[in-house]
Design an enzyme around this catalytic site. Structure first.
Site, PDB file in Angstrom:
ATOM      1  CG  ASP A 123      12.546   3.192   2.843  1.00  0.00           C
ATOM      2  OD1 ASP A 123      12.992   2.949   4.094  1.00  0.00           O
ATOM      3  OD2 ASP A 123      11.419   3.686   2.518  1.00  0.00           O
TER       4      ASP A 123
ATOM      5  N   GLY B 268       4.338   3.790   4.941  1.00  0.00           N
ATOM      6  CA  GLY B 268       5.722   3.451   5.560  1.00  0.00           C
ATOM      7  C   GLY B 268       6.405   1.864   5.473  1.00  0.00           C
ATOM      8  CG  LEU B 269       4.267  -1.162   4.940  1.00  0.00           C
ATOM      9  CD1 LEU B 269       3.079  -2.036   4.538  1.00  0.00           C
ATOM     10  CD2 LEU B 269       4.867  -1.715   5.993  1.00  0.00           C
ATOM     11  N   GLY B 270       7.619   1.269   2.595  1.00  0.00           N
ATOM     12  CA  GLY B 270       8.751   1.076   1.225  1.00  0.00           C
ATOM     13  C   GLY B 270       8.183   1.291  -0.064  1.00  0.00           C
ATOM     14  CB  SER B 271       4.742   1.836  -1.445  1.00  0.00           C
ATOM     15  OG  SER B 271       4.417   3.073  -1.541  1.00  0.00           O
ATOM     16  CB  SER B 272       8.103   5.770  -2.981  1.00  0.00           C
ATOM     17  OG  SER B 272       9.166   5.746  -1.860  1.00  0.00           O
ATOM     18  CB  ALA B 273      12.203   2.251  -1.858  1.00  0.00           C
ATOM     19  CB  ALA B 274       8.712  -1.759  -3.364  1.00  0.00           C
TER      20      ALA B 274
ATOM     21  N   PRO C 290       0.900  -1.193  -0.038  1.00  0.00           N
ATOM     22  CG  PRO C 290      -0.058  -1.067   2.360  1.00  0.00           C
ATOM     23  CD  PRO C 290       0.737  -1.958   1.287  1.00  0.00           C
TER      24      PRO C 290
HETATM   25  C1  MEV Z   1      11.353   5.984   5.879  1.00  0.00           C
HETATM   26  O1  MEV Z   1      10.880   4.641   5.530  1.00  0.00           O
HETATM   27  C2  MEV Z   1      12.425   5.896   6.740  1.00  0.00           C
HETATM   28  C3  MEV Z   1      13.103   7.266   7.382  1.00  0.00           C
HETATM   29  O2  MEV Z   1      14.041   7.068   8.294  1.00  0.00           O
HETATM   30  C4  MEV Z   1      13.379   8.175   6.016  1.00  0.00           C
HETATM   31  C5  MEV Z   1      14.858   7.516   5.796  1.00  0.00           C
HETATM   32  O3  MEV Z   1      15.561   6.731   6.026  1.00  0.00           O
HETATM   33  O4  MEV Z   1      15.201   8.222   4.490  1.00  0.00           O
HETATM   34  C6  MEV Z   1      12.007   8.173   8.155  1.00  0.00           C
END
Ligand code: MEV
Length: 325
Positions: free
Chosen positions: A157, A110-116, A106
């Protein structure tokens, strides 16, 4: 020479790429300021990208938007930047490609979707071009998207969404962590979009306004990541949980939790979780809870949903030999 009309048939080829979600067990935010962080891959939640030659302008097919990439909404600025950079890097044509993105990570949780998504796109386009994608080039392409999405990402991420095992990350370098801990991680979506860029900015403001306390919190979160890594390696599940609860207190003080996340974390602890905290950027997004057994995990997931979580996932953690794949 084939005409552009013939090109899709000529090639018929598809390039494929994938990457997966991640959770940060310890060290989010502090990692942006140089502290270590510990992240786990969540390979049951994946993103897949398929790139095909097809006549017409560069096109994207996804749940969020389907159409010419040039006309995609601002929300897709990050993947657009990755596609543009990858096409240039791999000498692909700027038109005549259709990319389909599907997956279960989703966005903005905070689960890394943009990097994934970025990782899956970079791999699919490299595959279409018949190119080997080295680690450094992969990470640089993902970073192009992460800079658009988050401003000044630590790089955590990008590594974690490509890793096959838990990693400890510090100063841009990721090391795979062999460990002996087993258990269940319940991931709970607060239903509120996380705002990583805003959360990172509010931590920077905290550090400016409270330099002494801010430095102590950064060091404290970094120490929890280091000690948590030792606990994970030694199979000390209870200690990992206790340190998660400690980290949540520090993240709350920094202002990156939210009332919704606090309620979900408190409910997980009341239902018997060994530890619980927000994960990732915070100010929305997901919370995670560590639980010893599957029955306990189901009960904790139910309690988190009763406290407002709109979705939960149960992820089994098993001992890992530290190999990357
Ligand atoms: C985001 O998933 C993690 C943060 O520490 C940002 C980052 O590491 O770039 C909040």
């Amino acid at each position: 020479m084939p005409t552009s009309e013939e090109e899709p048939q000529r090639d018929g080829a598809a390039g494929r790429g994938s990457a997966h979600a991640k959770v940060i067990l310890f060290g989010e935010h502090a990692v942006v300021h140089g502290a270590p962080a510990l992240a786990l891959p969540i390979d049951t939640l994946g993103i897949d990208a398929v790139a095909r030659y097809r006549s017409g302008p560069l096109r994207l097919v996804s749940d969020i938007y389907t159409g010419d990439l040039a006309d995609a909404p601002d929300l897709l600025d990050s993947p657009r930047a990755v596609v543009t950079a990858a096409i240039a890097a791999f000498d692909l044509p700027v038109d005549g490609i259709e990319i389909t993105v599907t997956g279960e990570v989703p966005p903005a949780r905070g689960l890394g979707s943009s990097a994934a998504v970025a990782g899956a796109l970079a791999r699919a386009l490299a595959d279409l071009a018949g190119r080997e994608l080295g680690d450094e080039e992969y990470l640089e392409l993902v970073a192009v998207g992460e800079r658009v999405a988050h401003g000044a990402p630590s790089g955590l991420d990008a590594h974690a969404t490509a890793a096959g095992a838990p990693i400890i990350f510090e100063a841009g370098v990721a090391r795979v962590l062999p460990h002996r801990t087993s258990g269940y991680l319940v991931v709970a979506d607060s239903g509120v979009a996380g705002r990583t860029r805003r959360a990172v900015a509010s931590v920077a403001t905290f550090l400016e306004r409270h330099p002494v306390r801010g430095a102590a919190l950064m060091a404290g979160l970094g120490a929890l990541a280091q000690q948590g890594a030792l606990d994970l390696v030694a199979g000390r599940r209870e200690q990992v949980g206790a340190r998660m609860a400690e980290a949540q207190g520090m993240l709350r003080e920094l202002g990156v939790s939210s009332p919704e996340l606090d309620r979900i974390v408190d409910a997980a602890l009341a239902a018997g979780a060994l530890g619980a905290k927000l994960t990732g950027g915070g100010q929305g997004g997901c919370a995670i809870a560590l639980v010893a057994d599957p029955e306990g995990a189901a009960a904790v997931a139910e309690a988190m949903r009763a406290a407002g979580a709109v979705a939960t996932w149960i992820h089994r953690i098993g001992p890992s030999d530290g190999r990357a794949g």
